[in-house]
Structures are given as structure tokens and as C-alpha cells.
Write a protein that holds these residues in place. Structure first.
Motif, PDB file in Angstrom:
ATOM      1  N   LEU A  80      -4.750   0.878  -5.361  1.00 39.20           N
ATOM      2  CA  LEU A  80      -5.170   1.343  -4.037  1.00 39.20           C
ATOM      3  C   LEU A  80      -6.684   1.212  -3.867  1.00 39.20           C
ATOM      4  O   LEU A  80      -7.163   0.732  -2.847  1.00 39.20           O
ATOM      5  CB  LEU A  80      -4.735   2.793  -3.802  1.00 39.20           C
ATOM      6  CG  LEU A  80      -3.243   3.025  -3.615  1.00 39.20           C
ATOM      7  CD1 LEU A  80      -2.915   4.512  -3.685  1.00 39.20           C
ATOM      8  CD2 LEU A  80      -2.757   2.424  -2.300  1.00 39.20           C
ATOM      9  N   GLU A  91       0.828  -1.211   0.000  1.00 42.68           N
ATOM     10  CA  GLU A  91       0.000   0.000   0.000  1.00 42.68           C
ATOM     11  C   GLU A  91       0.858   1.256   0.000  1.00 42.68           C
ATOM     12  O   GLU A  91       0.510   2.261  -0.636  1.00 42.68           O
ATOM     13  CB  GLU A  91      -0.970  -0.007   1.184  1.00 42.68           C
ATOM     14  CG  GLU A  91      -0.340   0.149   2.553  1.00 42.68           C
ATOM     15  CD  GLU A  91       0.309  -1.099   3.136  1.00 42.68           C
ATOM     16  OE1 GLU A  91       0.685  -1.036   4.312  1.00 42.68           O
ATOM     17  OE2 GLU A  91       0.423  -2.120   2.438  1.00 42.68           O
ATOM     18  N   TYR A 149      -7.648   0.423  -0.024  1.00 39.01           N
ATOM     19  CA  TYR A 149      -6.944   1.603   0.485  1.00 39.01           C
ATOM     20  C   TYR A 149      -7.490   2.889  -0.139  1.00 39.01           C
ATOM     21  O   TYR A 149      -6.734   3.706  -0.677  1.00 39.01           O
ATOM     22  CB  TYR A 149      -5.430   1.483   0.235  1.00 39.01           C
ATOM     23  CG  TYR A 149      -4.833   0.294   0.916  1.00 39.01           C
ATOM     24  CD1 TYR A 149      -4.526   0.337   2.272  1.00 39.01           C
ATOM     25  CD2 TYR A 149      -4.606  -0.892   0.217  1.00 39.01           C
ATOM     26  CE1 TYR A 149      -4.003  -0.768   2.918  1.00 39.01           C
ATOM     27  CE2 TYR A 149      -4.080  -2.007   0.861  1.00 39.01           C
ATOM     28  CZ  TYR A 149      -3.776  -1.928   2.203  1.00 39.01           C
ATOM     29  OH  TYR A 149      -3.260  -3.025   2.851  1.00 39.01           O
TER      30      TYR A 149
END
Length: 138
Positions: free
Chosen positions: A53, A35, A58
């Protein structure tokens, strides 16, 4: 804000190296902290990393990347979900003085280093975008 551990400092220093596109750090972070590697790549305008992401849980880092690029929707998203630290960090990366002062007042030198690195990346991106020799021809 809590004090950073030695481990946190090492992780953030490695993230700073990823931001600077240091290949050996990117390779390591792709394994250990994908990440953060994707965030660093996204800040460096890698759309595949941005998509990664979003697809891998994320969204806050995707929003952070876009907020750093002064995308209003991303900034509003960070604020809506009360991601205050990320909001202030993005504002400082955009050179908003009150946000930069927030980090100075708290003596958050490591984050100031990250902010400086990101500001240099944004400056280089702006210079590249206006350089006729670097504009891609179709």
C-alpha cells in the motif's frame, strides 16, 4: 455523502469477502482492485500488503489499517490530511460509540457490515495473541 451505486455496493461486498479471506475473492481483487485486496490483507495483519500500500500510492489505506489497530500516528495522519470518512470509519472499527453512531444515523448499513467484520477480525486477532497454543515459538 453520495448514494452508492449498484457497482459500489458490489465492490464493497467483495471487499467484505476479502476481509474474510475468501480465496476466490482475493484472487479476483488482486487483479481488479489490488488496493482493496491489500487493504483487506493489511487489516488481517499482512505486513507485505501494508508495505505494498505504501509503495504503490495508497498511504491513506495504510494509515487506515494502522488507525484501525489504534496506532495514534496513523490516526493523526488521517486527521491531518482531512480524511474524515476514513477517520470515522477507523474509529467505528475500534468500537468508538460516537463513530459507530455516525454510521447508524446515516443508515450506512453496508459500512456497518464492514465495521462488524473488521471488529470480528480484531477480536480474533486479540484472542489468537493471548492463546498460548497459537503463539509462535522461536
Amino acid at each position: 455523502m453520495h448514494c452508492l451505486t449498484d457497482y459500489d455496493v458490489k465492490v464493497l461486498m467483495g471487499f467484505n469477502m476479502c476481509l474474510q479471506k475468501k480465496a476466490n475473492f482475493m484472487e479476483l481483487y488482486m487483479q481488479a482492485f489490488p488496493e482493496l485486496a491489500a487493504l483487506a490483507a493489511s487489516i488481517n495483519s499482512d505486513t507485505e500488503a501494508f508495505d505494498w500500500l505504501l509503495k504503490n500510492g495508497y498511504p491513506e489505506f495504510a494509515a487506515l489499517s494502522d488507525s484501525i489497530d489504534d496506532e495514534d500516528e496513523a490516526t493523526e495522519w488521517l486527521q491531518r490530511y482531512h480524511l474524515d470518512f476514513l477517520s470515522v470509519f477507523a474509529a467505528a472499527c475500534r468500537k468508538e460509540e460516537d463513530a459507530m453512531q455516525w454510521f447508524r444515523d446515516r443508515d450506512l448499513k453496508l459500512f456497518l457490515l464492514l465495521i462488524d467484520t473488521i471488529q470480528r477480525i480484531l477480536l480474533q486477532q486479540a484472542l489468537d495473541a493471548s492463546n498460548v497454543h497459537k503463539i509462535r515459538r522461536t
